[in-house]
Design a protein around this motif. Structure first.
Motif, PDB file in Angstrom:
ATOM      1  N   LEU A 113       0.833  -1.195   0.000  1.00 30.08           N
ATOM      2  CA  LEU A 113       0.000   0.000   0.000  1.00 30.08           C
ATOM      3  C   LEU A 113       0.873   1.252   0.000  1.00 30.08           C
ATOM      4  O   LEU A 113       0.582   2.226  -0.692  1.00 30.08           O
ATOM      5  CB  LEU A 113      -0.932  -0.004   1.216  1.00 30.08           C
ATOM      6  N   PHE A 114       1.971   1.231   0.757  1.00 30.20           N
ATOM      7  CA  PHE A 114       2.886   2.369   0.778  1.00 30.20           C
ATOM      8  C   PHE A 114       3.654   2.488  -0.537  1.00 30.20           C
ATOM      9  O   PHE A 114       3.919   3.583  -1.014  1.00 30.20           O
ATOM     10  CB  PHE A 114       3.877   2.242   1.947  1.00 30.20           C
ATOM     11  N   VAL A 115       4.004   1.347  -1.118  1.00 35.89           N
ATOM     12  CA  VAL A 115       4.773   1.360  -2.366  1.00 35.89           C
ATOM     13  C   VAL A 115       3.943   1.943  -3.505  1.00 35.89           C
ATOM     14  O   VAL A 115       4.452   2.669  -4.353  1.00 35.89           O
ATOM     15  CB  VAL A 115       5.262  -0.064  -2.717  1.00 35.89           C
ATOM     16  N   VAL A 116       2.640   1.664  -3.511  1.00 37.85           N
ATOM     17  CA  VAL A 116       1.767   2.137  -4.584  1.00 37.85           C
ATOM     18  C   VAL A 116       1.123   3.469  -4.224  1.00 37.85           C
ATOM     19  O   VAL A 116       1.068   4.389  -5.032  1.00 37.85           O
ATOM     20  CB  VAL A 116       0.691   1.078  -4.911  1.00 37.85           C
ATOM     21  N   GLY A 117       0.622   3.599  -3.022  1.00 40.13           N
ATOM     22  CA  GLY A 117      -0.165   4.766  -2.638  1.00 40.13           C
ATOM     23  C   GLY A 117       0.655   6.013  -2.391  1.00 40.13           C
ATOM     24  O   GLY A 117       0.249   7.115  -2.768  1.00 40.13           O
ATOM     25  N   LEU A 118       1.794   5.892  -1.734  1.00 41.24           N
ATOM     26  CA  LEU A 118       2.593   7.065  -1.394  1.00 41.24           C
ATOM     27  C   LEU A 118       3.078   7.829  -2.628  1.00 41.24           C
ATOM     28  O   LEU A 118       2.940   9.056  -2.679  1.00 41.24           O
ATOM     29  CB  LEU A 118       3.764   6.650  -0.494  1.00 41.24           C
ATOM     30  N   PRO A 119       3.608   7.153  -3.665  1.00 43.39           N
ATOM     31  CA  PRO A 119       3.994   7.911  -4.865  1.00 43.39           C
ATOM     32  C   PRO A 119       2.811   8.594  -5.554  1.00 43.39           C
ATOM     33  O   PRO A 119       2.957   9.675  -6.118  1.00 43.39           O
ATOM     34  CB  PRO A 119       4.627   6.876  -5.779  1.00 43.39           C
ATOM     35  N   LEU A 120       1.633   7.982  -5.508  1.00 49.70           N
ATOM     36  CA  LEU A 120       0.463   8.617  -6.120  1.00 49.70           C
ATOM     37  C   LEU A 120       0.074   9.882  -5.377  1.00 49.70           C
ATOM     38  O   LEU A 120      -0.267  10.901  -5.982  1.00 49.70           O
ATOM     39  CB  LEU A 120      -0.708   7.632  -6.143  1.00 49.70           C
ATOM     40  N   ILE A 121       0.101   9.846  -4.065  1.00 48.92           N
ATOM     41  CA  ILE A 121      -0.261  11.015  -3.268  1.00 48.92           C
ATOM     42  C   ILE A 121       0.771  12.127  -3.453  1.00 48.92           C
ATOM     43  O   ILE A 121       0.428  13.289  -3.668  1.00 48.92           O
ATOM     44  CB  ILE A 121      -0.403  10.626  -1.782  1.00 48.92           C
ATOM     45  N   VAL A 122       2.045  11.787  -3.381  1.00 52.84           N
ATOM     46  CA  VAL A 122       3.099  12.787  -3.535  1.00 52.84           C
ATOM     47  C   VAL A 122       3.081  13.359  -4.954  1.00 52.84           C
ATOM     48  O   VAL A 122       3.249  14.565  -5.151  1.00 52.84           O
ATOM     49  CB  VAL A 122       4.472  12.178  -3.204  1.00 52.84           C
ATOM     50  N   GLY A 123       2.854  12.530  -5.958  1.00 47.72           N
ATOM     51  CA  GLY A 123       2.796  13.004  -7.340  1.00 47.72           C
ATOM     52  C   GLY A 123       1.615  13.919  -7.578  1.00 47.72           C
ATOM     53  O   GLY A 123       1.699  14.883  -8.335  1.00 47.72           O
ATOM     54  N   GLY A 124       0.486  13.652  -6.931  1.00 46.26           N
ATOM     55  CA  GLY A 124      -0.684  14.511  -7.071  1.00 46.26           C
ATOM     56  C   GLY A 124      -0.484  15.862  -6.429  1.00 46.26           C
ATOM     57  O   GLY A 124      -0.988  16.881  -6.909  1.00 46.26           O
ATOM     58  N   CYS A 125       0.238  15.917  -5.329  1.00 48.55           N
ATOM     59  CA  CYS A 125       0.490  17.185  -4.648  1.00 48.55           C
ATOM     60  C   CYS A 125       1.546  18.016  -5.371  1.00 48.55           C
ATOM     61  O   CYS A 125       1.562  19.232  -5.269  1.00 48.55           O
ATOM     62  CB  CYS A 125       0.959  16.916  -3.207  1.00 48.55           C
ATOM     63  N   ALA A 126       2.442  17.378  -6.084  1.00 46.75           N
ATOM     64  CA  ALA A 126       3.542  18.087  -6.720  1.00 46.75           C
ATOM     65  C   ALA A 126       3.198  18.594  -8.116  1.00 46.75           C
ATOM     66  O   ALA A 126       3.952  19.354  -8.693  1.00 46.75           O
ATOM     67  CB  ALA A 126       4.758  17.172  -6.809  1.00 46.75           C
ATOM     68  N   SER A 127       2.059  18.195  -8.667  1.00 42.53           N
ATOM     69  CA  SER A 127       1.746  18.605 -10.033  1.00 42.53           C
ATOM     70  C   SER A 127       1.348  20.080 -10.071  1.00 42.53           C
ATOM     71  O   SER A 127       0.861  20.637  -9.108  1.00 42.53           O
ATOM     72  CB  SER A 127       0.618  17.751 -10.602  1.00 42.53           C
ATOM     73  N   THR A 128       1.562  20.722 -11.232  1.00 40.84           N
ATOM     74  CA  THR A 128       1.206  22.123 -11.392  1.00 40.84           C
ATOM     75  C   THR A 128      -0.196  22.225 -11.955  1.00 40.84           C
ATOM     76  O   THR A 128      -0.688  21.330 -12.638  1.00 40.84           O
ATOM     77  CB  THR A 128       2.187  22.824 -12.344  1.00 40.84           C
ATOM     78  N   LEU A 129      -0.822  23.342 -11.701  1.00 39.40           N
ATOM     79  CA  LEU A 129      -2.157  23.584 -12.221  1.00 39.40           C
ATOM     80  C   LEU A 129      -2.065  24.092 -13.650  1.00 39.40           C
ATOM     81  O   LEU A 129      -1.056  24.699 -14.038  1.00 39.40           O
ATOM     82  CB  LEU A 129      -2.871  24.593 -11.330  1.00 39.40           C
ATOM     83  N   PRO A 130      -3.075  23.914 -14.474  1.00 36.88           N
ATOM     84  CA  PRO A 130      -3.022  24.343 -15.874  1.00 36.88           C
ATOM     85  C   PRO A 130      -2.686  25.816 -16.097  1.00 36.88           C
ATOM     86  O   PRO A 130      -1.953  26.132 -17.016  1.00 36.88           O
ATOM     87  CB  PRO A 130      -4.412  23.999 -16.404  1.00 36.88           C
TER      88      PRO A 130
END
Length: 75
Positions: A5-22
Motif C-alpha cells: 500500500l505504501f509502495v503504490v499509494g505514497l507515490p500517487l499522493i506525492v505526485g498529485g500534490c507536486a503537479s502544477t495547475l493548468p
C-alpha cells in the motif's frame, strides 16, 4: 498495513500534490507575440544527385603501391 500500500499509494499522493495547475503551464501572451522563425526555402530532394555507374576494379597491387610509403617502411 501492507507494505505494498505504501509502495503504490505514497507515490500517487506525492505526485498529485507536486503537479502544477493548468494556468501555470499556459504560455504568457508576450511569448506568443514574438516573431517566429521564417520558413525554410524549398530545396529539391535530388538537388545534389550525381549519377554513378559501376566500374571494374583496378589492379590491387597498384592501389597498394599508391598507399604504401615510398621508402618501404617495415612497420
Amino acid at each position: 498495513m501492507k507494505p505494498s500500500l505504501f509502495v503504490v499509494g505514497l507515490p500517487l499522493i506525492v505526485g498529485g500534490c507536486a503537479s502544477t495547475l493548468p494556468p501555470d503551464v499556459v504560455a504568457f501572451p508576450a511569448a506568443v507575440d514574438q516573431p517566429s522563425v521564417p520558413p525554410a526555402a524549398y530545396r529539391s530532394p535530388i538537388a545534389g544527385y550525381v549519377a554513378r555507374q559501376p566500374v571494374d576494379p583496378k589492379p590491387w597491387r597498384r592501389q597498394n603501391d599508391l598507399q604504401s610509403p615510398m621508402n618501404g617502411d617495415g612497420s
